[in-house]
Design a protein around this motif. Sequence first.
Motif, PDB file in Angstrom:
ATOM      1  N   HIS A   1       0.201 -57.448  58.836  1.00  0.00           N
ATOM      2  CA  HIS A   1      -0.779 -58.389  58.280  1.00  0.00           C
ATOM      3  C   HIS A   1      -2.207 -57.887  58.518  1.00  0.00           C
ATOM      4  O   HIS A   1      -3.041 -57.909  57.599  1.00  0.00           O
ATOM      5  CB  HIS A   1      -0.582 -59.784  58.896  1.00  0.00           C
ATOM      6  CG  HIS A   1      -1.622 -60.766  58.497  1.00  0.00           C
ATOM      7  ND1 HIS A   1      -1.613 -61.389  57.269  1.00  0.00           N
ATOM      8  CD2 HIS A   1      -2.723 -61.219  59.155  1.00  0.00           C
ATOM      9  CE1 HIS A   1      -2.655 -62.196  57.187  1.00  0.00           C
ATOM     10  NE2 HIS A   1      -3.352 -62.095  58.319  1.00  0.00           N
ATOM     11  N   VAL A   2      -2.492 -57.429  59.725  1.00  0.00           N
ATOM     12  CA  VAL A   2      -3.838 -56.934  60.044  1.00  0.00           C
ATOM     13  C   VAL A   2      -4.171 -55.719  59.184  1.00  0.00           C
ATOM     14  O   VAL A   2      -5.262 -55.621  58.622  1.00  0.00           O
ATOM     15  CB  VAL A   2      -3.959 -56.603  61.550  1.00  0.00           C
ATOM     16  CG1 VAL A   2      -5.270 -55.893  61.852  1.00  0.00           C
ATOM     17  CG2 VAL A   2      -3.840 -57.874  62.381  1.00  0.00           C
ATOM     18  N   VAL A   3      -3.241 -54.795  59.055  1.00  0.00           N
ATOM     19  CA  VAL A   3      -3.471 -53.582  58.257  1.00  0.00           C
ATOM     20  C   VAL A   3      -3.689 -53.949  56.789  1.00  0.00           C
ATOM     21  O   VAL A   3      -4.617 -53.452  56.141  1.00  0.00           O
ATOM     22  CB  VAL A   3      -2.298 -52.591  58.409  1.00  0.00           C
ATOM     23  CG1 VAL A   3      -2.409 -51.441  57.415  1.00  0.00           C
ATOM     24  CG2 VAL A   3      -2.227 -52.061  59.842  1.00  0.00           C
ATOM     25  N   GLU A   4      -2.872 -54.834  56.258  1.00  0.00           N
ATOM     26  CA  GLU A   4      -2.936 -55.191  54.834  1.00  0.00           C
ATOM     27  C   GLU A   4      -4.150 -56.023  54.472  1.00  0.00           C
ATOM     28  O   GLU A   4      -4.664 -55.923  53.362  1.00  0.00           O
ATOM     29  CB  GLU A   4      -1.670 -55.952  54.435  1.00  0.00           C
ATOM     30  CG  GLU A   4      -0.427 -55.097  54.435  1.00  0.00           C
ATOM     31  CD  GLU A   4       0.857 -55.912  54.349  1.00  0.00           C
ATOM     32  OE1 GLU A   4       0.792 -57.127  54.045  1.00  0.00           O
ATOM     33  OE2 GLU A   4       1.925 -55.337  54.590  1.00  0.00           O
ATOM     34  N   THR A   5      -4.613 -56.866  55.387  1.00  0.00           N
ATOM     35  CA  THR A   5      -5.691 -57.796  55.046  1.00  0.00           C
ATOM     36  C   THR A   5      -7.066 -57.351  55.515  1.00  0.00           C
ATOM     37  O   THR A   5      -8.052 -58.013  55.202  1.00  0.00           O
ATOM     38  CB  THR A   5      -5.410 -59.204  55.608  1.00  0.00           C
ATOM     39  OG1 THR A   5      -5.353 -59.134  57.042  1.00  0.00           O
ATOM     40  CG2 THR A   5      -4.120 -59.769  55.039  1.00  0.00           C
ATOM     41  N   ASN A   6      -7.164 -56.247  56.236  1.00  0.00           N
ATOM     42  CA  ASN A   6      -8.470 -55.792  56.714  1.00  0.00           C
ATOM     43  C   ASN A   6      -9.342 -55.457  55.511  1.00  0.00           C
ATOM     44  O   ASN A   6      -8.999 -54.586  54.712  1.00  0.00           O
ATOM     45  CB  ASN A   6      -8.310 -54.581  57.637  1.00  0.00           C
ATOM     46  CG  ASN A   6      -9.631 -54.182  58.228  1.00  0.00           C
ATOM     47  OD1 ASN A   6     -10.351 -53.376  57.659  1.00  0.00           O
ATOM     48  ND2 ASN A   6      -9.975 -54.761  59.357  1.00  0.00           N
ATOM     49  N   ASN A   7     -10.466 -56.158  55.396  1.00  0.00           N
ATOM     50  CA  ASN A   7     -11.315 -56.004  54.208  1.00  0.00           C
ATOM     51  C   ASN A   7     -11.930 -54.614  54.095  1.00  0.00           C
ATOM     52  O   ASN A   7     -12.332 -54.203  53.017  1.00  0.00           O
ATOM     53  CB  ASN A   7     -12.398 -57.081  54.169  1.00  0.00           C
ATOM     54  CG  ASN A   7     -13.363 -56.986  55.338  1.00  0.00           C
ATOM     55  OD1 ASN A   7     -13.054 -56.405  56.380  1.00  0.00           O
ATOM     56  ND2 ASN A   7     -14.521 -57.576  55.182  1.00  0.00           N
ATOM     57  N   LYS A   8     -11.984 -53.866  55.183  1.00  0.00           N
ATOM     58  CA  LYS A   8     -12.534 -52.511  55.141  1.00  0.00           C
ATOM     59  C   LYS A   8     -11.437 -51.453  55.129  1.00  0.00           C
ATOM     60  O   LYS A   8     -11.733 -50.273  55.175  1.00  0.00           O
ATOM     61  CB  LYS A   8     -13.472 -52.293  56.315  1.00  0.00           C
ATOM     62  CG  LYS A   8     -14.692 -53.199  56.231  1.00  0.00           C
ATOM     63  CD  LYS A   8     -15.607 -52.973  57.380  1.00  0.00           C
ATOM     64  CE  LYS A   8     -16.772 -53.958  57.266  1.00  0.00           C
ATOM     65  NZ  LYS A   8     -17.642 -53.895  58.405  1.00  0.00           N
ATOM     66  N   ARG A   9     -10.193 -51.898  55.091  1.00  0.00           N
ATOM     67  CA  ARG A   9      -9.035 -50.986  55.075  1.00  0.00           C
ATOM     68  C   ARG A   9      -9.183 -49.922  56.169  1.00  0.00           C
ATOM     69  O   ARG A   9      -9.069 -48.732  55.922  1.00  0.00           O
ATOM     70  CB  ARG A   9      -8.860 -50.368  53.682  1.00  0.00           C
ATOM     71  CG  ARG A   9      -8.594 -51.399  52.613  1.00  0.00           C
ATOM     72  CD  ARG A   9      -8.311 -50.872  51.220  1.00  0.00           C
ATOM     73  NE  ARG A   9      -8.583 -49.485  50.948  1.00  0.00           N
ATOM     74  CZ  ARG A   9      -9.539 -49.042  50.131  1.00  0.00           C
ATOM     75  NH1 ARG A   9     -10.322 -49.886  49.515  1.00  0.00           N
ATOM     76  NH2 ARG A   9      -9.702 -47.757  49.919  1.00  0.00           N
ATOM     77  N   ARG A  10      -9.449 -50.380  57.376  1.00  0.00           N
ATOM     78  CA  ARG A  10      -9.718 -49.481  58.494  1.00  0.00           C
ATOM     79  C   ARG A  10      -8.501 -48.709  58.992  1.00  0.00           C
ATOM     80  O   ARG A  10      -8.646 -47.680  59.628  1.00  0.00           O
ATOM     81  CB  ARG A  10     -10.278 -50.272  59.675  1.00  0.00           C
ATOM     82  CG  ARG A  10     -11.716 -50.640  59.529  1.00  0.00           C
ATOM     83  CD  ARG A  10     -12.291 -51.081  60.864  1.00  0.00           C
ATOM     84  NE  ARG A  10     -13.716 -51.189  60.763  1.00  0.00           N
ATOM     85  CZ  ARG A  10     -14.380 -52.332  60.834  1.00  0.00           C
ATOM     86  NH1 ARG A  10     -13.729 -53.457  61.023  1.00  0.00           N
ATOM     87  NH2 ARG A  10     -15.683 -52.346  60.726  1.00  0.00           N
ATOM     88  N   PHE A  11      -7.310 -49.219  58.733  1.00  0.00           N
ATOM     89  CA  PHE A  11      -6.100 -48.643  59.321  1.00  0.00           C
ATOM     90  C   PHE A  11      -5.110 -48.216  58.242  1.00  0.00           C
ATOM     91  O   PHE A  11      -5.092 -48.773  57.154  1.00  0.00           O
ATOM     92  CB  PHE A  11      -5.430 -49.669  60.245  1.00  0.00           C
ATOM     93  CG  PHE A  11      -6.411 -50.386  61.128  1.00  0.00           C
ATOM     94  CD1 PHE A  11      -7.018 -49.730  62.188  1.00  0.00           C
ATOM     95  CD2 PHE A  11      -6.752 -51.703  60.879  1.00  0.00           C
ATOM     96  CE1 PHE A  11      -7.948 -50.375  62.982  1.00  0.00           C
ATOM     97  CE2 PHE A  11      -7.682 -52.365  61.674  1.00  0.00           C
ATOM     98  CZ  PHE A  11      -8.277 -51.702  62.733  1.00  0.00           C
TER      99      PHE A  11
END
Length: 184
Positions: free
Chosen positions: A57-67
Amino acid sequence: MDERRTVKTSKRLSRLLRHDPGAFGLTLDEGGWVAVDALLAAFAERGNRLSRRDLDHVVETNNKRRFAYSEDGRRIRANQGHTVAVDLGLSATEPPAVLYHGTADRTLPAILAEGLRPMSRQDVHLSADVATAVKVGSRHGRPAVLRVAAAELAATGHEFRLSANGVWLTDTVPPGYLTRHDLG
């Protein structure tokens, strides 16, 4: 996973995958990757409940696509922004004619005199659009945006790389390739 926990987890991941993997007893490989199982175990050992589903969820929803996950989904890394030495394996890429750099207005005199340097990070970060540069600059105070004559600089042999999340990376930008962009 609620929004507050998502943001908190994203910040912790940024710290671990970009700056201080040792804080959780992790070691990044030369490409910046760490095994997902090791990451989840490190969280659990410190009383931080994080499931693979939460991590996804964190990877998919990070608005800056950091990961990003490796192709097999067994490893994770930050896409850019490292202060620890990693080789992201990014090839030199021809940049657009112009790129932008967002900063705080108070830093402009020094930057225009000395150019852009990575400071504590491995690379200078540039964006393809003014709106993103304004957002970046706003994190540090009143924003200012610099216009980078990227194609002109690249023509001198200067190398640019494009990260998986669309951030342009380069080692430095000399002052002669910078002008202040009027925000109106």
